[in-house]
Enzyme design. Structure first.
Site, PDB file in Angstrom:
ATOM      1  N   THR A 115      10.056   7.075  -7.732  1.00  8.48           N
ATOM      2  CA  THR A 115      10.128   7.370  -6.310  1.00  8.48           C
ATOM      3  C   THR A 115      11.306   8.257  -5.926  1.00  8.48           C
ATOM      4  O   THR A 115      12.333   8.290  -6.625  1.00  8.48           O
ATOM      5  CB  THR A 115      10.243   6.038  -5.528  1.00  8.48           C
ATOM      6  OG1 THR A 115      10.444   6.293  -4.140  1.00  8.48           O
ATOM      7  CG2 THR A 115      11.422   5.202  -6.025  1.00  8.48           C
ATOM      8  N   THR A 118       6.763  -2.730  -3.832  1.00  6.24           N
ATOM      9  CA  THR A 118       6.951  -1.559  -2.965  1.00  6.24           C
ATOM     10  C   THR A 118       7.331  -1.901  -1.525  1.00  6.24           C
ATOM     11  O   THR A 118       7.411  -1.005  -0.685  1.00  6.24           O
ATOM     12  CB  THR A 118       5.674  -0.703  -2.936  1.00  6.24           C
ATOM     13  OG1 THR A 118       4.576  -1.503  -2.472  1.00  6.24           O
ATOM     14  CG2 THR A 118       5.356  -0.143  -4.320  1.00  6.24           C
ATOM     15  N   LYS A 132      13.838   0.557  -8.697  1.00  2.00           N
ATOM     16  CA  LYS A 132      13.018   1.598  -9.326  1.00  2.00           C
ATOM     17  C   LYS A 132      13.855   2.444 -10.279  1.00  2.00           C
ATOM     18  O   LYS A 132      13.370   2.854 -11.340  1.00  2.00           O
ATOM     19  CB  LYS A 132      12.363   2.469  -8.257  1.00  2.00           C
ATOM     20  CG  LYS A 132      11.274   1.770  -7.452  1.00  2.00           C
ATOM     21  CD  LYS A 132      10.078   1.379  -8.303  1.00  2.00           C
ATOM     22  CE  LYS A 132       9.288   2.581  -8.760  1.00  2.00           C
ATOM     23  NZ  LYS A 132       8.094   2.195  -9.571  1.00  2.00           N
ATOM     24  N   ALA A 149       3.963  -1.825  -8.713  1.00  2.00           N
ATOM     25  CA  ALA A 149       5.389  -1.996  -8.423  1.00  2.00           C
ATOM     26  C   ALA A 149       5.556  -2.907  -7.221  1.00  2.00           C
ATOM     27  O   ALA A 149       4.616  -3.162  -6.463  1.00  2.00           O
ATOM     28  CB  ALA A 149       6.046  -0.638  -8.131  1.00  2.00           C
ATOM     29  N   GLN A 188      -2.609   2.240  -4.375  1.00  2.00           N
ATOM     30  CA  GLN A 188      -3.221   3.512  -3.998  1.00  2.00           C
ATOM     31  C   GLN A 188      -3.518   4.389  -5.214  1.00  2.00           C
ATOM     32  O   GLN A 188      -4.625   4.929  -5.354  1.00  2.00           O
ATOM     33  CB  GLN A 188      -2.308   4.271  -3.036  1.00  2.00           C
ATOM     34  CG  GLN A 188      -2.091   3.571  -1.711  1.00  2.00           C
ATOM     35  CD  GLN A 188      -1.296   4.417  -0.743  1.00  2.00           C
ATOM     36  OE1 GLN A 188      -1.839   5.320  -0.098  1.00  2.00           O
ATOM     37  NE2 GLN A 188      -0.003   4.158  -0.636  1.00  2.00           N
ATOM     38  N   TRP A 236       6.134   9.697  -0.453  1.00  2.00           N
ATOM     39  CA  TRP A 236       5.310   9.675   0.753  1.00  2.00           C
ATOM     40  C   TRP A 236       3.815   9.638   0.413  1.00  2.00           C
ATOM     41  O   TRP A 236       3.028  10.476   0.874  1.00  2.00           O
ATOM     42  CB  TRP A 236       5.634  10.890   1.626  1.00  2.00           C
ATOM     43  CG  TRP A 236       7.022  10.903   2.217  1.00  2.00           C
ATOM     44  CD1 TRP A 236       8.143  10.285   1.728  1.00  2.00           C
ATOM     45  CD2 TRP A 236       7.438  11.585   3.410  1.00  2.00           C
ATOM     46  NE1 TRP A 236       9.226  10.538   2.534  1.00  2.00           N
ATOM     47  CE2 TRP A 236       8.828  11.338   3.576  1.00  2.00           C
ATOM     48  CE3 TRP A 236       6.791  12.399   4.324  1.00  2.00           C
ATOM     49  CZ2 TRP A 236       9.556  11.860   4.639  1.00  2.00           C
ATOM     50  CZ3 TRP A 236       7.522  12.920   5.378  1.00  2.00           C
ATOM     51  CH2 TRP A 236       8.887  12.640   5.539  1.00  2.00           C
ATOM     52  N   TYR A 245      15.149  -1.556  -3.107  1.00  2.00           N
ATOM     53  CA  TYR A 245      13.935  -0.979  -3.690  1.00  2.00           C
ATOM     54  C   TYR A 245      14.268   0.215  -4.572  1.00  2.00           C
ATOM     55  O   TYR A 245      13.842   0.284  -5.726  1.00  2.00           O
ATOM     56  CB  TYR A 245      12.959  -0.567  -2.581  1.00  2.00           C
ATOM     57  CG  TYR A 245      11.826   0.310  -3.077  1.00  2.00           C
ATOM     58  CD1 TYR A 245      10.823  -0.207  -3.893  1.00  2.00           C
ATOM     59  CD2 TYR A 245      11.780   1.663  -2.748  1.00  2.00           C
ATOM     60  CE1 TYR A 245       9.803   0.601  -4.366  1.00  2.00           C
ATOM     61  CE2 TYR A 245      10.751   2.473  -3.202  1.00  2.00           C
ATOM     62  CZ  TYR A 245       9.771   1.938  -4.018  1.00  2.00           C
ATOM     63  OH  TYR A 245       8.771   2.743  -4.497  1.00  2.00           O
ATOM     64  N   ASP A 287       0.481  -9.463 -15.470  1.00  2.00           N
ATOM     65  CA  ASP A 287       1.382  -9.672 -14.334  1.00  2.00           C
ATOM     66  C   ASP A 287       2.761  -9.139 -14.697  1.00  2.00           C
ATOM     67  O   ASP A 287       3.409  -9.645 -15.615  1.00  2.00           O
ATOM     68  CB  ASP A 287       1.454 -11.162 -13.994  1.00  2.00           C
ATOM     69  CG  ASP A 287       2.230 -11.453 -12.722  1.00  2.00           C
ATOM     70  OD1 ASP A 287       2.917 -10.541 -12.216  1.00  2.00           O
ATOM     71  OD2 ASP A 287       2.161 -12.595 -12.230  1.00  2.00           O
ATOM     72  N   LEU A 288       3.213  -8.099 -13.978  1.00  2.00           N
ATOM     73  CA  LEU A 288       4.525  -7.520 -14.283  1.00  2.00           C
ATOM     74  C   LEU A 288       5.658  -8.518 -14.104  1.00  2.00           C
ATOM     75  O   LEU A 288       6.715  -8.374 -14.721  1.00  2.00           O
ATOM     76  CB  LEU A 288       4.777  -6.293 -13.396  1.00  2.00           C
ATOM     77  CG  LEU A 288       3.956  -5.043 -13.701  1.00  2.00           C
ATOM     78  CD1 LEU A 288       4.328  -3.929 -12.730  1.00  2.00           C
ATOM     79  CD2 LEU A 288       4.162  -4.575 -15.136  1.00  2.00           C
TER      80      LEU A 288
END
Length: 300
Positions: A106, A67, A134, A65, A16, A155, A130, A41-42
């Site tokens: 996050t 996610t 992070k 990430a 996004q 969000w 998750y 590529d992470l």
């Protein structure tokens, strides 16, 4: 640095924030270079430095990430490989190339207790894999590259990909009643507002060596609401474009169990970002009106 001069890399291509950054760059005449698989590529750290060097950018935004919050509970190795190992590789590459890194994190690094908005220095306590991955990524970034800004957001919604707003509009088109969690509170944040804020932070890092511009900041939409309230506002706006609004019934999170627990209180205090970087994101309702308008127009 003047508008249009910065060349910015963003990790990921379909996320996004990455898509919002590309859109914003095109509108403002700024070059935004998405870095994506298979070249970048992470999960494959050896691809990071060559791809970033070839991009020839002034700064890098690590927006990609792992996610999938619920899936991460049974896929911890991959979540940490991307969110910690991948983040470390990006920061190490930025250090080698002498460029700043802006890293997106996050609200899930907190346990969601209490009722006050979380500040940057508050004790962290992720509830699931998750959030833990992070948080580990934040530490990896800070260790690998001093010239960094870690931006915690929450969000996220946009016209792109999978998100709460798109899910609500899809379900609301076919149902008369929706039951939505009402005892989790947070700051809905438009990906386009994040993109605007990220660019502002990147410009600040490039224009000044001031150490106070570096570190961890909270960046989220102004105003807080429950998921149920978020849904009601989404449907109110959709009704302005002709979609019939379903009834939204608020329910406790306990009635909607998920593999990974969500924070009950995801509110983020963004005062430090405003004080240090001069950046405040708009009210979440403003961004939501734009996103819902775009989504409804795309249906016609």
């Amino acid at each position: 640095m003047t508008r249009g001069q910065m060349r910015l890399a963003v990790t990921g291509q379909t996320g996004q924030v990455a898509r919002a950054l590309v859109e914003l760059g095109m509108r403002e005449g700024m070059e935004v270079v998405p870095l994506a698989r298979p070249v970048f590529d992470l999960a494959q750290p050896d691809t990071v430095l060559p791809a970033l060097r070839a991009a020839g950018v002034d700064a890098v935004v690590n927006a990609a990430a792992y996610t999938a919050v619920d899936a991460a509970q049974d896929d911890a190795a991959n979540a940490f490989a991307v969110n910690e190992g991948g983040a470390a590789a990006v920061a190490q590459a930025a250090q080698v190339l002498g460029i700043p890194v802006v890293h997106l994190s996050t609200d899930y690094v907190f346990d969601g207790s209490g009722t006050m908005p979380w500040r940057e220095g508050d004790r962290t306590g992720p509830l699931g894999v998750y959030g833990a991955s992070k948080l580990a990524g934040e530490s990896a970034i800070a260790r690998a590259c001093a010239n960094h800004a870690i931006l915690r957001t929450a969000w996220v919604y946009s016209p792109f990909g999978a998100n709460f707003v798109k899910t609500m509009l899809r379900l609301g088109a076919d149902r008369d009643v929706l039951r939505v969690v009402q005892d989790q509170i947070g700051n809905p944040t438009s990906a386009h507002d994040i993109a605007q804020g990220v660019i502002g932070v990147a410009r600040n890092l490039l224009s000044s060596a001031d150490p106070t511009l570096r570190g961890t900041f909270h960046m989220a939409g102004t105003g807080a609401v429950s998921w149920a309230g978020f849904a009601r506002e989404t449907f109110r706006l959709a009704a302005l474009h002709g979609q019939t609004a379903p009834q939204v019934i608020g329910i406790p999170a306990a009635d909607y169990p998920t593999p990974a627990a969500r924070p009950a209180n995801s509110q983020l205090d963004c005062a430090a970002l405003a004080d240090v970087h001069g950046i405040t994101l708009p009210n979440w309702r403003d961004g939501l009106a734009i996103v819902v308008g775009r989504l409804m127009e795309s249906r016609t």
